[in-house]
Design an enzyme around this catalytic site. Sequence first.
Site, mmCIF file in Angstrom:
data_model
loop_
_atom_site.group_PDB
_atom_site.id
_atom_site.type_symbol
_atom_site.label_atom_id
_atom_site.label_comp_id
_atom_site.label_asym_id
_atom_site.label_seq_id
_atom_site.Cartn_x
_atom_site.Cartn_y
_atom_site.Cartn_z
ATOM 1 N N MET A 341 0.622 5.248 5.011
ATOM 2 C CA MET A 341 0.196 3.862 4.840
ATOM 3 C C MET A 341 1.105 3.097 3.871
ATOM 4 O O MET A 341 1.518 1.968 4.139
ATOM 5 C CB MET A 341 -1.261 3.793 4.344
ATOM 6 C CG MET A 341 -2.271 4.357 5.298
ATOM 7 S SD MET A 341 -2.180 3.637 6.948
ATOM 8 C CE MET A 341 -2.893 2.035 6.675
ATOM 9 N N HIS A 467 -7.663 -3.499 3.472
ATOM 10 C CA HIS A 467 -7.682 -2.350 4.380
ATOM 11 C C HIS A 467 -6.754 -2.591 5.565
ATOM 12 O O HIS A 467 -7.040 -3.422 6.424
ATOM 13 C CB HIS A 467 -9.130 -2.098 4.844
ATOM 14 C CG HIS A 467 -9.281 -0.892 5.699
ATOM 15 N ND1 HIS A 467 -10.134 -0.856 6.772
ATOM 16 C CD2 HIS A 467 -8.695 0.321 5.649
ATOM 17 C CE1 HIS A 467 -10.062 0.334 7.338
ATOM 18 N NE2 HIS A 467 -9.187 1.063 6.683
HETATM 19 P P1 NAD Z 1 -0.787 10.077 2.809
HETATM 20 O O1 NAD Z 1 -1.273 11.411 2.416
HETATM 21 O O2 NAD Z 1 0.133 9.964 3.970
HETATM 22 O O3 NAD Z 1 -0.041 9.388 1.577
HETATM 23 C C1 NAD Z 1 -0.523 9.397 0.279
HETATM 24 C C2 NAD Z 1 0.656 9.312 -0.654
HETATM 25 O O4 NAD Z 1 0.177 9.135 -1.980
HETATM 26 C C3 NAD Z 1 1.532 10.554 -0.670
HETATM 27 O O5 NAD Z 1 2.885 10.215 -0.470
HETATM 28 C C4 NAD Z 1 1.307 11.146 -2.036
HETATM 29 O O6 NAD Z 1 2.438 11.834 -2.539
HETATM 30 C C5 NAD Z 1 0.992 9.917 -2.847
HETATM 31 N N1 NAD Z 1 0.272 10.229 -4.056
HETATM 32 C C6 NAD Z 1 -0.771 11.063 -4.224
HETATM 33 N N2 NAD Z 1 -1.149 11.083 -5.513
HETATM 34 C C7 NAD Z 1 -0.325 10.251 -6.188
HETATM 35 C C8 NAD Z 1 -0.215 9.859 -7.526
HETATM 36 N N3 NAD Z 1 -1.030 10.351 -8.459
HETATM 37 N N4 NAD Z 1 0.733 8.968 -7.872
HETATM 38 C C9 NAD Z 1 1.565 8.456 -6.936
HETATM 39 N N5 NAD Z 1 1.502 8.811 -5.640
HETATM 40 C C10 NAD Z 1 0.571 9.684 -5.262
HETATM 41 O O7 NAD Z 1 -2.077 9.185 3.010
HETATM 42 P P2 NAD Z 1 -2.232 7.820 3.837
HETATM 43 O O8 NAD Z 1 -2.702 8.126 5.200
HETATM 44 O O9 NAD Z 1 -1.032 6.997 3.642
HETATM 45 O O10 NAD Z 1 -3.468 7.140 3.086
HETATM 46 C C11 NAD Z 1 -3.330 6.498 1.857
HETATM 47 C C12 NAD Z 1 -4.551 5.647 1.592
HETATM 48 O O11 NAD Z 1 -4.718 4.719 2.674
HETATM 49 C C13 NAD Z 1 -5.845 6.408 1.501
HETATM 50 O O12 NAD Z 1 -6.655 5.791 0.556
HETATM 51 C C14 NAD Z 1 -6.434 6.270 2.897
HETATM 52 O O13 NAD Z 1 -7.834 6.394 2.908
HETATM 53 C C15 NAD Z 1 -6.020 4.855 3.224
HETATM 54 N N6 NAD Z 1 -5.967 4.533 4.661
HETATM 55 C C16 NAD Z 1 -5.447 5.410 5.550
HETATM 56 C C17 NAD Z 1 -5.383 5.062 6.899
HETATM 57 C C18 NAD Z 1 -4.781 5.994 7.911
HETATM 58 O O14 NAD Z 1 -4.914 5.742 9.110
HETATM 59 N N7 NAD Z 1 -4.097 7.032 7.491
HETATM 60 C C19 NAD Z 1 -5.841 3.801 7.321
HETATM 61 C C20 NAD Z 1 -6.330 2.909 6.371
HETATM 62 C C21 NAD Z 1 -6.399 3.281 5.046
#
Ligand code: NAD
Length: 730
Positions: A341, A467
Amino acid sequence: MTYKTISFDVDSDGIALISIDVPGETMNVWNADLIEDFTAAVDRIAEDDDIKGAVITSGKTTGFMAGADLNMLGGVEASSMTEAFEQAFRLNATLRKLETSGKSAKDLKKGMAHAKPIAAAVNGLALGGGLELVLACHYRIVADHPKLQLGVPESQVGLLPGGGGTQRLPRLIGLQNAAMMATSGKPTDPATAKNQGMIQEVAPAEELVAKAKEWVKANPKTAQPWDKQGFKFPGGGGAMDPRSVQFFMAANAMAQKQTNHNYPAIQYILSCMYEGSIVPIDTALRIESKYFTKLLSSDQTRNMIRTLFVNKQAAEKGAARPKDAPPSDIKTVGVLGAGLMGSGITHVTVKGGMNVVVLDRDMEAAENAIAYSKKILDKNVSRGKTTKEKAEEFLSKIKPTADYNDLKDVDLIIEAVFEDPDVKADVIRKTEAVIGEDVIFASNTSTLPITGLAKHSSRPEQFIGMHFFSPVERMPLLEIIPGEQSGDRALAAALDYNRKIRKTPIVVKDVRGFYTNRVVPPYLNEAMLLVKEGVKPALIENAAASLGMPVGPLALTDETSLSLGWMLVQSTKKELGADYKPTGVEDFLETMVEKLGRHGRKSGGGFYEYPEGGKKYLWPGISEYFPLAEDQPSAEEVKDRLLYAQLIPASHCLADGIVPDPKSADLGAIFGWGFAPWTGGPASYIDTIGLEEFVSKADSLAQRYGERFHPPASFRDKAKAGDKLYAKAA
Ligand code: NAD
């Protein structure tokens, strides 16, 4: 004569230059004032002997003309079909007079009369009614800009080109090309338009008017090809030509296959072209106006225009923005997390003209954001959509980092780290320690309440939810979620940022799942319950397609992954404890994921098999575990269950104020999860069938399948009172 929307200057050669510049509009559009002015101008050209011909151009730098003002069309209230027809035919009559100088078709054909020459100097995009005006000119010269769009997109809002487009286009470029353009709504570029014969010349923008005048001067007496003796459709036309007979047979079948009979506009476009191709143009234009009027007075077109155009535009312009909040000047955005994301958000932010500082746990992780954009840009370069230099410039606007200090000058934060409250709390604290005091902090959480997260912020009034949907660069919706303490400035900043990245925003309440994630799971669950009952998966997918859903619910479940569904079941159970209400798919998901290892598209397949390099197909093995029922339900029954599995939760969100109004419910559904666009959205659909019908259908489904189909009590009351969801003027 004074005009409000055009200038009219006659030069010493007697050539009139009409420059269209509709005040108060960024783009020229046909509105009541322009139609009035233009009709008067056409009369003047036809009647004034000192005027030898005319050149039509645009006085705006934004383009030639973007079509008709759909706000005006959506609001047409004619007292009878005859009156509606006359209103619709008015533009056609004016454009016909432009190309004939008011001479009869008979006289033109016999060469007993000629029209005064009219040339269009097209200095920017010409869409819909704009292109139709161009087509009614004898000579069409267009600026040599490869990105300049020429098209008739009306079918995308349930309409047809009603200013002669369905008649002049096929007479210029042939039935097949014209039908493709008008049914798909996709624009073409000047070079292709010239090759096809839609326009005669492409030239540098600054030379257009002079060249157009030259042509007018050199051709004092003219007529359109279709007003000359012996005219034939390029590529064949008419009821007896085997090429066109074959074309119409195939085109009709293909159109119905693609639209599942949900879009009458597509059918009507083909009917206009068929009927219009066997009669003279004057009759053909009346046929077009007849079909146009039919569409314009239909609920479906009204719904589509209202949601897909009027309300979409208003939302994008910031209708929900608190008026008094100062404009936000967002130049650099800090994105926290460079996962799926965060990387997508980084990409759309740079595309929206801003810089990004993207932070992750280490530099390597942060650089994922660069790799993500590079992949998209490389593809665009290879397709000629952008250049290497521009791609490099794009990437140079992304600064990856693992150091919080690099966030100190950003104007907005968007957080997309792991969906873990503790991780989020930690990054909120660390970020607020370095960013400016006024900076708004937005979280992209999909499940955690914003109000809860804001507790970790020292400035909860500056904290808000934003979102996004995956993949961010393709999904058009943005749900904005103010928490209990979010202030006006936070909402304004979210909407100002959204305006730059050009998503369609809705502002929703801070509850579990917000709006879209309260509706999509019950819909996907319903499809899984059907499989569990032994209904053929193909029947389920086809029923959804015939409803007009762009992807079937089983394919969609594979995309979002069954393992995510199974994980959510477990975490929700844990969180709600005794309050957890079983949905009936728990054991199904457990079998699919834990026993059968069917996780979804990305890992080994789910409802479908995904052969390397081949086309996906439904996994036949499923019937071993969930045997097919001997009696299969009718397609109508399956359609009803899939449709009401979306309508019911959407109606509860509306009744409970989770979405503030019917228009947000409609926008969120169509742009968030692809709810059938032909309906105009769930609220529009319910209004069209009537609340009484909706409630009674829901009751009958509830009786057969369970309380999940119960409509909200307030909808029952509204049905009794004969109310609608949309107030009349909305
Ligand atoms: P992801 O696992 O692909 O990415 C998360 C990233 O955050 C990773 O690169 C990780 O290294 C980084 N991270 C973790 N802890 C950290 C920290 N302490 N400091 C800095 N970076 C850190 O996850 P995603 O799918 O990109 O989801 C991220 C957010 O977006 C979540 O809250 C999720 O609920 C939300 N979201 C996801 C989707 C989806 O379809 N995947 C849709 C809408 C919202």
